[in-house]
Motif scaffolding. Structure first.
Motif, short mmCIF file in Angstrom:
data_model
loop_
_atom_site.label_atom_id
_atom_site.label_comp_id
_atom_site.label_asym_id
_atom_site.label_seq_id
_atom_site.Cartn_x
_atom_site.Cartn_y
_atom_site.Cartn_z
N VAL A 168 -10.96 14.40 31.32
CA VAL A 168 -9.72 14.29 32.07
C VAL A 168 -9.33 15.69 32.52
O VAL A 168 -9.05 16.56 31.70
CB VAL A 168 -8.59 13.68 31.20
CG1 VAL A 168 -7.30 13.59 32.00
CG2 VAL A 168 -9.00 12.32 30.66
N CYS A 169 -9.32 15.92 33.83
CA CYS A 169 -8.94 17.23 34.39
C CYS A 169 -7.45 17.48 34.19
O CYS A 169 -6.64 16.57 34.34
CB CYS A 169 -9.21 17.28 35.89
SG CYS A 169 -10.86 17.76 36.33
N SER A 170 -7.12 18.74 33.92
CA SER A 170 -5.72 19.15 33.90
C SER A 170 -5.39 19.74 35.27
O SER A 170 -6.26 19.84 36.15
CB SER A 170 -5.51 20.22 32.82
OG SER A 170 -6.07 21.45 33.24
N SER A 171 -4.17 20.19 35.43
CA SER A 171 -3.78 20.83 36.68
C SER A 171 -4.47 22.18 36.86
O SER A 171 -4.46 22.74 37.95
CB SER A 171 -2.26 21.01 36.73
OG SER A 171 -1.84 21.84 35.65
N GLU A 172 -5.09 22.71 35.79
CA GLU A 172 -5.80 23.98 35.85
C GLU A 172 -7.24 23.84 36.36
O GLU A 172 -7.90 24.83 36.60
CB GLU A 172 -5.82 24.65 34.47
CG GLU A 172 -4.46 25.03 33.95
CD GLU A 172 -4.52 25.62 32.56
OE1 GLU A 172 -5.59 26.11 32.15
OE2 GLU A 172 -3.48 25.59 31.87
N SER A 173 -7.71 22.60 36.48
CA SER A 173 -9.10 22.36 36.84
C SER A 173 -9.22 21.51 38.09
O SER A 173 -8.51 20.51 38.24
CB SER A 173 -9.84 21.63 35.71
OG SER A 173 -9.74 22.32 34.51
N ARG A 174 -10.16 21.89 38.95
CA ARG A 174 -10.51 21.05 40.11
C ARG A 174 -11.51 19.99 39.69
O ARG A 174 -11.56 18.91 40.24
CB ARG A 174 -11.15 21.90 41.21
CG ARG A 174 -10.24 22.92 41.79
CD ARG A 174 -10.95 23.77 42.81
NE ARG A 174 -10.05 24.83 43.22
CZ ARG A 174 -10.37 25.78 44.04
NH1 ARG A 174 -11.58 25.85 44.56
NH2 ARG A 174 -9.50 26.71 44.37
N GLU A 175 -12.37 20.39 38.72
CA GLU A 175 -13.46 19.50 38.28
C GLU A 175 -13.94 19.96 36.91
O GLU A 175 -13.87 21.14 36.58
CB GLU A 175 -14.60 19.60 39.30
CG GLU A 175 -15.79 18.71 39.02
CD GLU A 175 -16.91 18.88 40.05
OE1 GLU A 175 -17.95 18.23 39.85
OE2 GLU A 175 -16.75 19.65 41.02
N LEU A 176 -14.43 19.04 36.13
CA LEU A 176 -15.09 19.31 34.85
C LEU A 176 -16.50 18.77 34.96
O LEU A 176 -16.71 17.67 35.46
CB LEU A 176 -14.37 18.61 33.70
CG LEU A 176 -12.94 19.06 33.42
CD1 LEU A 176 -12.23 18.05 32.54
CD2 LEU A 176 -12.93 20.45 32.78
N LYS A 177 -17.48 19.56 34.48
CA LYS A 177 -18.87 19.12 34.62
C LYS A 177 -19.72 19.75 33.53
O LYS A 177 -19.55 20.92 33.19
CB LYS A 177 -19.40 19.54 36.00
CG LYS A 177 -20.84 19.14 36.25
CD LYS A 177 -21.33 19.62 37.60
CE LYS A 177 -22.81 19.34 37.71
NZ LYS A 177 -23.40 19.92 38.89
#
Length: 161
Positions: A119-128
């Motif tokens: 689940v992305c936070s507002s600090e992330s555009r994407e997690l991978k």
């Protein structure tokens, strides 16, 4: 274009810090031989999961909190181990608000047995999760490159006693 965070490591052109040293944590989250990174919203860089330590927080509590806030992954202290401390004085971050910090980072490691729901936070555009080969082609924040390089070397050449 909006100002972005800039990361410096062993860079003679890095700005001088204008705030006290910053202590933070980050974590090497590994699953199926891949490493989890976040695509930061404050720059066009990928970085390890982590962030600043709160004044009333233990290091382990900080990395557990940051991991949950930035990924939705719930870790417990038994799930993590200290990997290393990165305190080279040339590790500098310049933020759009004008703060320039020397960062000292305590790095943890966690191995997951199955792929988590991210689940992305507002600090992330994407997690991978990235393979070793994908990491070589990825725009990684300069302050995190030596951490990831050390990790990749340690995974290739485990010490034997």
């Amino acid at each position: 274009m909006m100002a972005q965070a800039q990361f410096f490591y062993k860079d003679a052109n890095a700005p001088r810090p204008n705030r006290p040293n910053h202590i933070g944590t980050c974590i090497l989250i590994v699953c199926e031989k891949k490493l989890l990174l976040e695509h930061r919203t404050d720059s066009d860089m990928w970085a390890l999961i982590g962030g600043g330590l709160k004044p009333d927080e233990r290091l382990a509590d900080g990395v557990i909190r940051e991991t949950f806030e930035e990924t939705g992954i719930r870790l417990q202290e038994k799930d993590i181990e200290i990997y290393n401390i990165y305190d080279d004085p040339s590790r500098i971050v310049s933020y759009p608000d004008g703060n320039v910090l020397r960062i000292i980072t305590v790095v943890y490691k966690a191995r997951l047995t199955k792929a988590p729901r991210l689940v992305c936070s507002s600090e992330s555009r994407e997690l991978k999760f990235f393979s070793r080969e994908e990491l070589r082609r990825t725009n990684i924040a300069a302050t995190h490159i030596p951490i990831i390089e050390d990790y990749l070397i340690s995974e290739l050449l485990p010490l034997t006693m």
